[in-house]
Design a protein around this motif. Structure first.
Motif, PDB file in Angstrom:
ATOM      1  N   GLN A  74     -18.708   7.963   1.285  1.00  0.00           N
ATOM      2  CA  GLN A  74     -17.865   7.183   0.499  1.00  0.00           C
ATOM      3  C   GLN A  74     -16.552   7.403   0.896  1.00  0.00           C
ATOM      4  N   LEU A  75     -15.842   8.199   1.372  1.00  0.00           N
ATOM      5  CA  LEU A  75     -14.688   8.915   1.999  1.00  0.00           C
ATOM      6  C   LEU A  75     -13.511   7.492   2.783  1.00  0.00           C
ATOM      7  N   VAL A  76     -12.707   6.871   2.454  1.00  0.00           N
ATOM      8  CA  VAL A  76     -12.169   6.151   2.761  1.00  0.00           C
ATOM      9  C   VAL A  76     -10.620   6.819   2.393  1.00  0.00           C
ATOM     10  N   LEU A  77      -9.784   6.894   3.698  1.00  0.00           N
ATOM     11  CA  LEU A  77      -8.648   7.224   4.621  1.00  0.00           C
ATOM     12  C   LEU A  77      -7.473   5.755   4.644  1.00  0.00           C
ATOM     13  N   LYS A  78      -6.653   6.069   4.050  1.00  0.00           N
ATOM     14  CA  LYS A  78      -5.698   4.441   4.086  1.00  0.00           C
ATOM     15  C   LYS A  78      -4.342   4.691   4.567  1.00  0.00           C
ATOM     16  N   LEU A  79      -4.085   4.340   5.559  1.00  0.00           N
ATOM     17  CA  LEU A  79      -2.859   3.577   5.553  1.00  0.00           C
ATOM     18  C   LEU A  79      -1.491   2.505   5.582  1.00  0.00           C
ATOM     19  N   TYR A  80      -1.166   2.617   4.783  1.00  0.00           N
ATOM     20  CA  TYR A  80      -0.234   1.251   5.064  1.00  0.00           C
ATOM     21  C   TYR A  80       1.113   1.319   6.435  1.00  0.00           C
ATOM     22  N   TYR A  81       0.976  -0.129   6.107  1.00  0.00           N
ATOM     23  CA  TYR A  81       2.370  -0.874   6.778  1.00  0.00           C
ATOM     24  C   TYR A  81       2.679  -2.299   6.627  1.00  0.00           C
ATOM     25  N   GLU A  82       3.685  -2.723   6.135  1.00  0.00           N
ATOM     26  CA  GLU A  82       4.871  -3.246   5.536  1.00  0.00           C
ATOM     27  C   GLU A  82       5.050  -3.372   6.941  1.00  0.00           C
ATOM     28  N   PRO A  83       5.682  -5.392   6.973  1.00  0.00           N
ATOM     29  CA  PRO A  83       6.305  -6.100   7.658  1.00  0.00           C
ATOM     30  C   PRO A  83       7.480  -5.942   8.036  1.00  0.00           C
ATOM     31  N   ASN A  84       8.392  -6.076   9.877  1.00  0.00           N
ATOM     32  CA  ASN A  84       8.833  -5.790  10.070  1.00  0.00           C
ATOM     33  C   ASN A  84       9.769  -7.855   9.917  1.00  0.00           C
TER      34      ASN A  84
END
Length: 326
Positions: A240-250
């Protein structure tokens, strides 16, 4: 009369009388602890004195069974049996011959059962996800030795020994890393890329590595709009482990080209961010002897056409619309 409807037991009776106590219900991994008048199970129902005066609901109280380490004790005429569970890989259920309640002792370290010597006891193991059952082990004069590989193990209590259920964490338990592209206002997210990884159950992962997402910029420690970065974590046996990284639009712009050398005037760029849909401007170009007919993604008009007021999706790289003339 009790009547069972799904998980509900219905009792039909004459008002202002006591009711007969039904047979105790059962549930896997839980022990029944009585009937109560309230959902919080603080007010016990007394079947000898409490009377039903109106429609009444009784609530079953349940206690989750706990399996913890215990100690084996041997006496002259009887034997006490126990087990030890040496990690979080699963739990053990104990099946004993019939014994009187006054011969079952509950201790702070767990359960100790006393039975006649040489009577049989059965231990059954249930393995938690992400673990492998290695077998049953017991102590002897030479240390710890393996006595069975079967999930259900029966033995005769004839000596002073402790039985262990041994579990091994799997080294190929799956966890996921997901990279999310955020909308311009951060309210929604789209999974740009998902990768599968494996590791040892119960251990902490390394920090996830950011990637290049065209038109987007990685945001370290993102925590907005109910979305929180998960850079590492403990590997769950159930995957069940999910690592999450986020990216904002340029930041991005839509450029307008006159598409002719004899044009005067300027049409201002339209500003926005990557993947945002911006409104196409009216042309401010002037070309004597020609009429403006619209915009196109190709200078020769062979691309996608746009009219003023249409929505144009900004993309990574240069976004240019060319004026078309007739």
């Amino acid at each position: 009369l009790f009547q069972r409807i799904s998980h509900i037991l219905l009792y039909v009776m004459i008002p202002d009388r006591t009711i007969m106590k039904p047979a105790d219900p059962t549930a896997r991994n839980y022990s029944f602890a009585g009937w109560y008048k309230d959902k919080e199970c603080t007010k016990n129902w007394n079947f000898e004195t409490d009377k039903v005066t109106a429609d009444t609901i009784l609530y079953a109280k349940w206690n989750k069974k706990e399996y913890t380490d215990t100690v084996l004790v041997q006496t002259k005429s009887s034997a006490s049996a126990s087990y030890q569970q040496n990690n979080a890989g699963g739990y053990v259920e104990v099946t004993l011959p019939a014994i009187a309640e006054d011969r079952k002792q509950i201790k702070s370290s767990g359960y100790s059962y006393t039975c006649e010597a040489q009577s049989s006891i059965t231990l059954s193991v249930t393995v938690n996800p992400g673990y492998t059952f290695e077998g049953w082990y017991e102590t002897s004069g030479e240390g710890i030795e393996k006595v069975s590989e079967e999930a259900s193990y029966t033995y005769s209590m004839i000596g002073n020994h402790t039985v262990y259920a041994r579990f091994k964490p799997n080294t190929d338990t799956v966890y996921l890393i997901r990279h999310y592209k955020l909308s311009p206002d951060g309210s929604t997210e789209i999974c740009y890329k998902e990768t599968r990884h494996t590791g040892t159950t119960g251990t902490r992962t390394k920090d996830a590595t950011r990637i290049e997402v065209p038109g987007y910029n990685y945001v370290s420690g993102y925590n907005k709009n109910g979305k929180t970065e998960v850079l590492n974590g403990i590997i769950d046996g159930g995957g069940q482990l999910v690592l999450k990284l986020y990216y904002e639009p340029n930041q991005d712009e839509l450029f307008y080209q006159a598409n002719a050398s004899d044009v005067t005037g300027i049409t201002a760029n339209t500003k926005g961010v990557t993947d945002q849909k911006v409104v196409v401007r009216e042309s401010a170009f002037i070309r004597n002897g020609y009429s403006f007919t619209g915009w196109n993604t190709k200078s020769d008009g062979s691309g996608t056409g746009y009219r003023p007021g249409d929505y144009y999706p900004l993309a990574e790289g240069m976004d240019i619309l060319y004026a078309q003339w007739s």
